[in-house]
Design a protein around this motif. Structure first.
Motif, mmCIF file in Angstrom:
data_model
loop_
_atom_site.group_PDB
_atom_site.id
_atom_site.type_symbol
_atom_site.label_atom_id
_atom_site.label_comp_id
_atom_site.label_asym_id
_atom_site.label_seq_id
_atom_site.Cartn_x
_atom_site.Cartn_y
_atom_site.Cartn_z
ATOM 1 N N LEU A 26 61.997 11.516 21.245
ATOM 2 C CA LEU A 26 63.260 12.257 21.413
ATOM 3 C C LEU A 26 63.327 13.450 20.455
ATOM 4 C CD1 LEU A 26 65.748 9.267 21.792
ATOM 5 C CD2 LEU A 26 65.014 10.846 23.579
ATOM 6 N N GLY A 29 60.642 16.065 21.395
ATOM 7 C CA GLY A 29 61.006 16.754 22.637
ATOM 8 C C GLY A 29 62.132 17.752 22.418
ATOM 9 N N LEU A 30 63.150 17.330 21.660
ATOM 10 C CA LEU A 30 64.280 18.234 21.405
ATOM 11 C C LEU A 30 63.852 19.442 20.573
ATOM 12 C CD1 LEU A 30 67.051 15.568 20.706
ATOM 13 C CD2 LEU A 30 66.986 17.158 22.643
ATOM 14 N N TYR A 32 60.885 20.787 20.399
ATOM 15 C CA TYR A 32 60.060 21.619 21.297
ATOM 16 C C TYR A 32 60.950 22.456 22.217
ATOM 17 C CZ TYR A 32 56.279 22.414 24.770
ATOM 18 O OH TYR A 32 55.347 22.952 25.620
ATOM 19 N N MET A 33 61.975 21.803 22.787
ATOM 20 C CA MET A 33 62.821 22.483 23.787
ATOM 21 C C MET A 33 63.817 23.454 23.161
ATOM 22 S SD MET A 33 63.474 19.669 26.784
ATOM 23 C CE MET A 33 64.563 18.630 25.843
ATOM 24 N N ILE A 34 64.023 23.346 21.849
ATOM 25 C CA ILE A 34 64.934 24.286 21.168
ATOM 26 C C ILE A 34 64.144 25.434 20.527
ATOM 27 C CG2 ILE A 34 66.490 24.510 19.179
ATOM 28 C CD1 ILE A 34 67.600 21.712 19.956
ATOM 29 N N LEU A 36 60.973 26.693 21.124
ATOM 30 C CA LEU A 36 60.268 27.649 21.994
ATOM 31 C C LEU A 36 61.202 28.682 22.629
ATOM 32 C CD1 LEU A 36 57.487 25.383 23.518
ATOM 33 C CD2 LEU A 36 57.183 27.307 21.989
ATOM 34 N N PRO A 37 62.359 28.271 23.203
ATOM 35 C CA PRO A 37 63.271 29.310 23.717
ATOM 36 C C PRO A 37 63.790 30.236 22.611
ATOM 37 C CG PRO A 37 63.824 27.194 24.675
ATOM 38 C CD PRO A 37 62.824 26.933 23.593
ATOM 39 N N LEU A 38 64.012 29.687 21.401
ATOM 40 C CA LEU A 38 64.463 30.541 20.300
ATOM 41 C C LEU A 38 63.402 31.586 19.934
ATOM 42 C CD1 LEU A 38 66.304 28.081 17.872
ATOM 43 C CD2 LEU A 38 67.324 29.942 19.208
ATOM 44 N N ARG A 41 60.037 32.434 24.225
ATOM 45 C CA ARG A 41 58.962 32.075 25.163
ATOM 46 C C ARG A 41 59.463 31.968 26.596
ATOM 47 N NH1 ARG A 41 54.273 32.442 25.759
ATOM 48 N NH2 ARG A 41 54.084 30.455 26.825
#
Lengths: 41, 224
Positions: A26, A29-30, A32-34, A36-38, A41
């Motif tokens: 968890l 994953g969180l 990674y998902m926060i 990369l967009p910051l 990407r």
């Protein structure tokens, strides 16, 4: 139904491994998902 | 193997989660490349796709709705009941329970968790730790969905010669709420159906069902 550990034997290391593995999935994953967009990407 | 059998439920769901995530990444990569080729653009590598916001927004929108589902289910079942459902406490049991029922403070057992034994803020935190963690994962994955969605929308805007939008502008767009609500509606439907159908239907041997011969009006067995 022979090969399992009765609850009376108390908490085992395996349960902690399972718990912390899920927390790691968890958290990883969180992050990674926060992150990369910051980075745009 | 004792360890495998003792933890089989977690291991099964961990394994099928990874298989499904890998499958989603491959299918999403192939679909993305089809779209790129249609627009006469070069295909991207698998590594580039799985680190893109295009992939992340799809993963995050599903994560947030699943954790919202459990967050609401855990919270609502404290105070609300459904007579006859094994997912519910029985009518009259609403609320957070007494210290004696909850085995905290002076009512702990020798094998109770340490933070159940202590008073004060640590006991308050531990008493709500499942809800706090599920809520945090929901909030953070919804935030991740909004960040990745902003990047995807700005990439599309750039291709159409339109100016970029801010994160605040994105969270007010129909795209953000369409992605959000299409997931929420299915989660709420499934939870509601599980609560309602389990009053009259059974699955012999499942922890999610009442015993086959239990009466329809009986709620969770452990609250009897």
């Amino acid at each position: 139904m022979a090969d399992f550990t009765p609850e009376e034997e108390g908490e085992l290391a395996g349960e902690a491994v399972v718990f912390w593995s899920w927390i790691t999935v968890l958290a990883g994953g969180l992050a990674y998902m926060i992150i990369l967009p910051l980075m745009g990407r | 193997m004792r360890a495998l059998r003792d933890n089989a439920l977690s291991i099964l769901f961990g394994a099928i989660f990874l298989i499904a995530l890998v499958g989603q990444s491959i299918a999403g990569w192939l679909e993305s490349n089809e779209r790129l080729l249609e627009h006469d653009q070069p295909a991207e590598s698998f590594g580039s796709f799985v680190t893109s916001s295009e992939f992340i927004v799809d993963v995050a929108e599903n994560w947030q709705s699943e954790f919202l589902q459990f967050f609401l289910f855990i919270a609502a079942t404290i105070w609300l009941v459904q007579r006859g459902s094994p997912e519910s406490k029985k009518p009259g049991d609403e609320g957070t329970g007494s210290d004696e029922e909850q085995l905290v403070g002076d009512h702990t057992r020798p094998d109770s968790p340490a933070w159940a034994r202590t008073g004060g803020i640590r006991q308050v935190i531990y008493s709500n730790s499942l809800l706090l963690v599920m809520g945090a994962v929901f909030a953070l994955s919804w935030f991740a969905q909004s960040l990745a969605g902003t990047v995807v929308m700005n990439s599309e805007n750039a291709q159409h010669g339109e100016p970029p939008i801010t994160w605040l502008e994105y969270v007010a767009t129909p795209d953000f709420w369409n992605r959000t609500l299409q997931n929420w509606q299915s989660e709420f439907l499934a939870v509601g159906a599980m609560i309602a159908l389990s009053m009259f239907l059974r699955q012999r041997g499942s922890a999610e069902s009442k015993p086959v011969g239990a009466p329809h009006h009986q709620s969770a067995v452990e609250s009897e």
